[in-house]
Write a protein that holds these residues in place. Structure first.
Motif, mmCIF file in Angstrom:
data_model
loop_
_atom_site.group_PDB
_atom_site.id
_atom_site.type_symbol
_atom_site.label_atom_id
_atom_site.label_comp_id
_atom_site.label_asym_id
_atom_site.label_seq_id
_atom_site.Cartn_x
_atom_site.Cartn_y
_atom_site.Cartn_z
ATOM 1 N N MET A 1 5.897 6.584 -2.129
ATOM 2 C CA MET A 1 6.576 5.602 -1.446
ATOM 3 C C MET A 1 5.602 4.603 -0.686
ATOM 4 S SD MET A 1 10.187 5.457 0.201
ATOM 5 C CE MET A 1 10.321 7.334 0.266
ATOM 6 N N ASN A 2 5.997 3.425 -1.231
ATOM 7 C CA ASN A 2 5.100 2.199 -0.954
ATOM 8 C C ASN A 2 5.741 1.044 -0.411
ATOM 9 O OD1 ASN A 2 5.960 1.417 -3.360
ATOM 10 N ND2 ASN A 2 4.371 2.534 -4.684
ATOM 11 N N LYS A 3 4.853 -0.215 -0.572
ATOM 12 C CA LYS A 3 5.298 -1.408 -0.242
ATOM 13 C C LYS A 3 6.465 -1.948 -1.093
ATOM 14 C CE LYS A 3 5.555 -5.128 2.301
ATOM 15 N NZ LYS A 3 6.172 -6.103 1.678
ATOM 16 N N THR B 1 5.388 -0.288 5.721
ATOM 17 C CA THR B 1 4.471 0.008 4.735
ATOM 18 C C THR B 1 5.179 0.854 3.585
ATOM 19 O OG1 THR B 1 3.339 1.879 5.891
ATOM 20 C CG2 THR B 1 2.432 -0.179 6.189
ATOM 21 N N GLY B 2 6.203 1.712 4.008
ATOM 22 C CA GLY B 2 7.000 2.687 3.148
ATOM 23 C C GLY B 2 6.116 4.040 3.180
ATOM 24 N N ALA C 1 12.194 -3.182 -2.537
ATOM 25 C CA ALA C 1 13.537 -2.892 -3.133
ATOM 26 C C ALA C 1 14.783 -2.441 -2.000
ATOM 27 C CB ALA C 1 13.241 -1.575 -4.074
ATOM 28 N N LEU C 2 14.329 -1.865 -0.923
ATOM 29 C CA LEU C 2 15.281 -1.591 0.092
ATOM 30 C C LEU C 2 15.907 -2.945 0.455
ATOM 31 C CD1 LEU C 2 14.060 1.482 1.950
ATOM 32 C CD2 LEU C 2 15.589 1.594 0.160
ATOM 33 N N ASN C 3 14.734 -3.800 0.907
ATOM 34 C CA ASN C 3 14.977 -4.958 1.421
ATOM 35 C C ASN C 3 16.294 -5.902 0.436
ATOM 36 O OD1 ASN C 3 13.685 -4.857 3.975
ATOM 37 N ND2 ASN C 3 11.795 -5.613 2.842
ATOM 38 N N GLU C 4 15.923 -5.657 -0.710
ATOM 39 C CA GLU C 4 16.871 -6.409 -1.675
ATOM 40 C C GLU C 4 18.090 -5.773 -1.841
ATOM 41 O OE1 GLU C 4 16.731 -7.328 -6.788
ATOM 42 O OE2 GLU C 4 14.833 -6.652 -5.753
ATOM 43 N N LEU C 5 18.111 -4.416 -1.876
ATOM 44 C CA LEU C 5 19.489 -3.769 -1.672
ATOM 45 C C LEU C 5 20.196 -4.302 -0.265
ATOM 46 C CD1 LEU C 5 18.825 0.064 -2.649
ATOM 47 C CD2 LEU C 5 20.414 -1.737 -3.620
#
Length: 371
Positions: free
Chosen positions: A1-3, A53-54, A8-12
């Motif tokens: 899990m990383n930045k 940071t993820g 990607a979560l922010n885009e979702l």
């Protein structure tokens, strides 16, 4: 899990309008499920994710005991004191679990949980959105048919237009655009179901709100509405402002406003009448287009008797009683229609009967008649 994953979560979150917190909760639940899949238990596991940071940490909690009976949840006092001599029986120790150890099956489980949680979140958002819009008009496109039931694309979900909520004589094909009234919204196992109507009186009310600014801003109020879908609607309007004509506002210049509603309803006839708090005036108005001579009110029975000219009796009643039926619904009064001749001839007969009864009760003896 990383930045990149957080990006990607922010885009979702932007594209599907799902909170990143909900998505992170789904990831955490997925990792706990994956741990259970791989190790057979998840009761002693918790997950921490850094939403910036993820970075992810999976922590397994073990209870310090004298004698170990379950290595998945317990650690001996001897082993615990090798880590830190201060540990005692009853204490808890948390160990970081390497997520790489979960393996392919565990990763697949995590993915399924994430997808499921996202789907549930989307369904919940759709339900909340449409629940708040119940009683409004929505525009959609007919997506498919099943028998006579229409399924309408209304954005993030599919609306259902049952046969009983359709207007007799109306026909829609796939890809046709239509306006419908949101009648009900239900939460089901398959997601939210939005039930639509084209025959509900609320559709006419909302259409007038769209076409008549005075109704939309509250200057003119709709006090009553009665509808027989596909045939005729009566709508009673009122305003407290003396300089505003409520009926004229709804009709519009050269009938433009009411015609827009009529066109949307496929030519359905619409009678716009002025509401009155005076029952006699109200009954006379709601029987339009018939002219009413007199109205007699029985407050106790909540019945009104309307007297109309002989030649307007059939107009007042309407085809198959439709006009008087709608008039009764929109006014809230039971209405009895009498022609001029029927009403006054009946009154004259009653007066004659009363006079005859009075004469028959006279006990005065007359003079005998001699031959």
């Amino acid at each position: 899990m990383n930045k990149e994953f957080i990006d990607a979560l922010n885009e979702l979150e932007r594209d599907r309008h799902i909170s990143k917190d909900i998505l992170l909760d789904a990831i955490e639940a997925a990792l706990v499920a994956a741990y259970k899949k791989n190790y057979g238990t998840s009761q002693n596991v918790r997950v921490e994710i850094d939403d910036t940071t993820g970075d992810i940490v999976v922590l397994s909690k073990l209870d310090v005991v004298e004698e170990v009976t379950d290595e998945m949840v317990e650690i001996s006092l001897e082993e615990a004191q090798e880590i830190d001599p201060r540990y005692e029986v009853g204490d808890e120790i948390e160990f970081e679990v390497t997520t790489d150890d979960f393996g392919r099956i565990a990763a697949q489980t995590a993915k399924q949980v994430v997808v499921q949680r996202i789907r549930e979140a989307e369904r919940g958002m759709v339900f909340d959105d449409f629940k708040d819009r119940q009683g409004e008009i929505i525009t959609g496109i007919v997506q498919r048919k099943s028998g006579n039931t229409l399924y309408v694309d209304v954005g993030h979900t599919e609306g259902i237009l049952p046969v009983k909520e359709q207007v007799p004589g109306e026909r829609f094909n796939v890809n046709d655009r239509l306006k419908a009234y949101i009648m009900d919204v239900k939460r089901t196992a398959k997601g939210p179901q939005v039930f639509l109507s084209r025959s509900h009186p609320g559709l006419v009310k909302r259409l007038f709100e769209l076409e008549v600014p005075e109704i939309a801003d509250g200057t003119v109020e709709i006090r009553g509405i009665a509808r027989e879908a596909g045939s005729r609607t009566k709508i009673a309007v009122w305003t407290e402002f003396e300089n505003v004509d409520p009926v004229g506002s709804c009709v519009g210049t050269r009938g433009s406003r009411v015609q827009a509603v009529v066109d949307e309803l496929g030519g359905e006839k619409i009678d716009i009448i002025a509401w009155s708090d005076d029952p006699e005036e109200l009954i006379a108005n709601v029987l339009s287009p018939a002219k009413v001579e007199e109205v007699f009110i029985d407050e106790d029975e909540h019945v009104a008797t309307a007297v109309v000219p002989d030649y307007q009796l059939s107009l007042a009643i309407g085809k198959e009683g439709q006009n008087v039926r709608l008039a009764a619904k929109v006014s809230g009064w039971k209405i009895d229609i009498k022609s001029h001749t029927q009403y006054f001839a009946a009154n004259e007969l009653e007066e004659l009967a009363d006079a005859f009864e009075m004469y028959g009760d006279d006990e005065t003896e007359g003079e005998p008649i001699e031959d």
